[in-house]
Design an enzyme around this catalytic site. Structure first.
Site, PDB file in Angstrom:
ATOM      1  N   HIS A  36       0.600  -0.983  -0.264  1.00 14.36           N
ATOM      2  CA  HIS A  36      -0.529  -0.303  -0.057  1.00 14.36           C
ATOM      3  C   HIS A  36       1.108   1.519  -0.007  1.00 14.36           C
ATOM      4  O   HIS A  36       1.458   1.275   1.017  1.00 14.36           O
ATOM      5  CB  HIS A  36      -0.548   0.358   0.681  1.00 14.36           C
ATOM      6  CG  HIS A  36      -1.594   1.326   1.293  1.00 14.36           C
ATOM      7  ND1 HIS A  36      -2.713   1.159   0.911  1.00 14.36           N
ATOM      8  CD2 HIS A  36      -2.102   2.643   1.207  1.00 14.36           C
ATOM      9  CE1 HIS A  36      -3.739   2.400   0.620  1.00 14.36           C
ATOM     10  NE2 HIS A  36      -3.026   2.962   1.605  1.00 14.36           N
ATOM     11  N   ARG A 135     -14.432  12.141   4.041  1.00 17.02           N
ATOM     12  CA  ARG A 135     -13.437  13.899   3.878  1.00 17.02           C
ATOM     13  C   ARG A 135     -12.725  13.558   2.617  1.00 17.02           C
ATOM     14  O   ARG A 135     -12.254  14.597   1.978  1.00 17.02           O
ATOM     15  CB  ARG A 135     -12.379  13.645   4.624  1.00 17.02           C
ATOM     16  CG  ARG A 135     -11.457  13.096   5.311  1.00 17.02           C
ATOM     17  CD  ARG A 135     -11.014  12.955   6.814  1.00 17.02           C
ATOM     18  NE  ARG A 135     -10.131  11.305   6.780  1.00 17.02           N
ATOM     19  CZ  ARG A 135      -9.292  11.330   6.444  1.00 17.02           C
ATOM     20  NH1 ARG A 135      -8.541  11.755   5.402  1.00 17.02           N
ATOM     21  NH2 ARG A 135      -8.329  10.058   6.497  1.00 17.02           N
ATOM     22  N   TYR A 162     -12.320   0.868   0.836  1.00 13.42           N
ATOM     23  CA  TYR A 162     -12.056   2.200   1.944  1.00 13.42           C
ATOM     24  C   TYR A 162     -12.787   2.699   3.484  1.00 13.42           C
ATOM     25  O   TYR A 162     -13.445   3.521   2.764  1.00 13.42           O
ATOM     26  CB  TYR A 162     -10.484   3.698   1.940  1.00 13.42           C
ATOM     27  CG  TYR A 162      -9.624   3.829   3.022  1.00 13.42           C
ATOM     28  CD1 TYR A 162      -9.662   3.317   4.363  1.00 13.42           C
ATOM     29  CD2 TYR A 162      -9.710   5.484   2.180  1.00 13.42           C
ATOM     30  CE1 TYR A 162      -9.030   4.126   5.214  1.00 13.42           C
ATOM     31  CE2 TYR A 162      -9.044   6.549   3.487  1.00 13.42           C
ATOM     32  CZ  TYR A 162      -8.250   5.341   4.187  1.00 13.42           C
ATOM     33  OH  TYR A 162      -7.432   5.798   5.557  1.00 13.42           O
ATOM     34  N   HIS A 186      -6.179  -0.265   5.932  1.00 10.56           N
ATOM     35  CA  HIS A 186      -6.019   0.037   7.366  1.00 10.56           C
ATOM     36  C   HIS A 186      -7.042  -1.071   8.761  1.00 10.56           C
ATOM     37  O   HIS A 186      -7.038   0.373   9.063  1.00 10.56           O
ATOM     38  CB  HIS A 186      -5.354   1.096   7.517  1.00 10.56           C
ATOM     39  CG  HIS A 186      -5.462   2.046   6.430  1.00 10.56           C
ATOM     40  ND1 HIS A 186      -3.863   1.402   5.486  1.00 10.56           N
ATOM     41  CD2 HIS A 186      -5.308   3.679   5.694  1.00 10.56           C
ATOM     42  CE1 HIS A 186      -3.829   2.274   4.457  1.00 10.56           C
ATOM     43  NE2 HIS A 186      -4.416   3.389   4.606  1.00 10.56           N
ATOM     44  N   ASP A 262       2.215   2.612   3.337  1.00 18.02           N
ATOM     45  CA  ASP A 262       1.282   4.593   2.674  1.00 18.02           C
ATOM     46  C   ASP A 262       2.164   5.442   2.369  1.00 18.02           C
ATOM     47  O   ASP A 262       1.657   6.766   2.625  1.00 18.02           O
ATOM     48  CB  ASP A 262       0.618   4.528   4.376  1.00 18.02           C
ATOM     49  CG  ASP A 262      -0.738   5.157   4.010  1.00 18.02           C
ATOM     50  OD1 ASP A 262      -0.985   5.036   2.698  1.00 18.02           O
ATOM     51  OD2 ASP A 262      -1.203   5.764   4.319  1.00 18.02           O
TER      52      ASP A 262
HETATM   53  C1  0GY Z   1      -4.467   6.374   2.437  1.00 20.07           C
HETATM   54  C2  0GY Z   1      -5.070   7.122   3.294  1.00 20.07           C
HETATM   55  C3  0GY Z   1      -5.933   8.309   3.260  1.00 20.07           C
HETATM   56  C4  0GY Z   1      -6.185   8.848   1.990  1.00 20.07           C
HETATM   57  C5  0GY Z   1      -6.182   8.199   0.486  1.00 20.07           C
HETATM   58  O1  0GY Z   1      -6.160   8.017  -1.179  1.00 20.07           O
HETATM   59  C6  0GY Z   1      -5.961   9.150  -0.704  1.00 20.07           C
HETATM   60  O2  0GY Z   1      -6.421  10.192  -0.749  1.00 20.07           O
HETATM   61  O3  0GY Z   1      -5.655   6.608   0.372  1.00 20.07           O
HETATM   62  C7  0GY Z   1      -6.548   8.889   4.222  1.00 20.07           C
HETATM   63  O4  0GY Z   1      -6.483  10.577   3.807  1.00 20.07           O
HETATM   64  O5  0GY Z   1      -7.041   8.652   4.528  1.00 20.07           O
HETATM   65  O6  0GY Z   1      -4.581   4.923   2.583  1.00 20.07           O
HETATM   66  O7  0GY Z   1      -3.204   7.047   1.981  1.00 20.07           O
END
Ligand code: 0GY
Length: 307
Positions: A36, A135, A162, A186, A262
Site C-alpha cells: 500500500h 472527507r 476504504y 488499514h 502508505d
Molecule cells: C491512505 C489514506 C488516506 C488517503 C488516501 O487516496 C487517498 O487520498 O488513501 C487518508 O487520508 O486517510 O490510505 O493513504
C-alpha cells in the site's frame, strides 16, 4: 502567448513526506512487497484532479522506488490516491517504469471502456478501490460500483475498500454482495482507544471470519495510533496501542493479511513517520518469521502476482 503548467498549492498545513528515513533494523524477508503506497504527480506532468479534497506535495515514482530499495522491499502495490480522482495516469506510469516490480489498484468510473481496462491490466493493475471516507471523496451510487465490480471481476481483479469503522454496519450488505476478493484498507480503521475485544472491533473480526474472500491490510499505525510515534513514546513503545489490533488480525487470518507503508502518507496532521521505523513495527504485529513471510511475501504475491 506562453502556456505555463498549472501550479498547485499544497493544502495549508500539509506535512511533506519524511526525507532521509532511517535504515530499518528489522530485515525484511527476500521478495517483500510494500502492498500500500501512492504516487502524487509530479503535478507538472500529472495534474491533480479538479474534484480532489486535498492538494499534496509531489511524490514521484523515482522517489517511491528509491524508498523501496532503501527499506529493503522488492515490490510495490501502488494504490490510486484520491487527489488524482479517476485519472490513473500517474499510477499507471509508475507501474510501467517499475520493471515489472509494481502492480496497481485503480479508481474507475462506469464510463471506463474495455480497451482502457485491458491497457491497465497489461500495465499491471489488479484491483479497483472503492472509497467511502467522506472527507476524501464524493458519494458514488452503489449500482455504479456493483457494475464496475462485475466488470473487473472478469479480469481477475479484486476490490479494495476504504471506510470508517462506524460505517461498517451500513456498508455490510453492499460489501458482502461483492463478487470478488475484497481487501480492506488499514484494518477498517478501528478506534484503538477501545478494547480489542469490544463490539466495534468484534464486528470487523466477524466480517473477516464470516467471509473468506475478505483480506485486511494491517497498515497505518501512524494514522490509527493515539498513543503516538517513537519520539513521544520511546522507540520500543511506538504506536503501541495499535499492536493488539493488528496482531489479532495477523494471528487469526495469517493467509489474508497484507502490509504497506502508505508512503507518502496523505493527510497526516500531527507527525510524519520515519518509514524505517514503520518497518521496525512489523515484528511487533507479525511475531514469527513464518507470519512475517506470509504477510510480506506469500499473501501479496498470491493476490498481485499469481502467475
Ligand atoms: C491512505 C489514506 C488516506 C488517503 C488516501 O487516496 C487517498 O487520498 O488513501 C487518508 O487520508 O486517510 O490510505 O493513504
Amino acid at each position: 502567448m506562453k502556456v505555463t503548467a498549472m501550479e498547485f498549492q499544497k493544502t495549508p498545513g500539509w506535512l511533506d513526506w519524511y526525507a532521509g528515513p532511517s535504515k530499518p533494523r528489522f530485515k525484511l524477508p527476500a521478495g517483500a512487497v510494500d502492498a500500500h503506497c501512492h504516487v502524487f504527480g509530479p503535478s507538472a506532468e500529472f495534474q491533480y484532479a479538479p474534484e480532489r479534497k486535498y492538494t499534496p506535495c509531489d511524490a514521484s515514482k523515482q522517489q517511491l522506488y528509491a524508498l523501496r530499495d532503501h527499506l529493503g522491499f522488492y515490490r510495490n502495490v501502488v494504490v490510486q490516491a484520491t487527489c488524482h480522482g479517476a485519472d490513473n495516469r500517474a499510477m499507471v506510469d509508475a507501474l510501467l517504469h517499475s520493471g515489472g516490480k509494481a502492480r496497481g489498484v485503480a479508481t474507475l468510473k462506469r464510463s471506463v471502456c474495455d480497451a482502457e481496462l485491458d491497457a491497465m491490466h497489461a500495465a499491471g493493475v489488479r484491483g479497483v478501490r472503492f472509497n467511502f471516507v467522506k472527507r476524501l471523496v464524493d458519494f458514488t451510487p452503489r449500482e455504479e460500483l456493483i457494475e464496475i465490480a462485475g466488470r473487473i471481476g472478469k479480469l481477475g481483479w479484486h476490490v479494495v475498500i476504504y471506510f470508517e469503522a462506524v460505517d461498517l454496519p451500513e456498508l455490510w450488505d453492499f460489501f458482502t454482495s461483492l463478487p470478488t476478493a475484497i481487501v480492506v484498507d488499514h484494518m477498517g480503521t478501528p478506534d484503538v482507544s477501545m478494547p480489542v475485544d469490544g463490539p466495534g472491533f468484534e464486528l470487523f473480526m466477524k466480517f473477516m471470519r464470516d467471509h473468506a474472500n475478505v483480506w485486511s491490510k494491517v497498515s497505518c499505525p501512524e494514522r490509527l495510533s493515539k498513543s503516538g510515534p517513537p519520539a513521544l513514546n520511546g522507540e520500543q513503545n511506538a504506536y503501541r496501542d495499535v499492536i493488539p489490533f493488528a496482531r489479532r488480525i495477523v494471528e487469526t487470518f495469517p493467509d489474508r493479511v497484507l502490509w504497506g507503508t502508505d508512503w507518502p502518507h496523505p493527510n497526516l496532521k500531527n507527525h510524519m513517520p520515519d518509514d524505517g521505523l514503520l518497518v521496525d513495527f512489523i515484528p511487533h504485529i507479525a511475531t514469527t518469521t513464518e507470519l512475517q513471510r506470509r504477510l510480506l511475501v506469500d499473501n501479496p504475491m498470491r493476490l498481485y502476482w499469481p502467475e
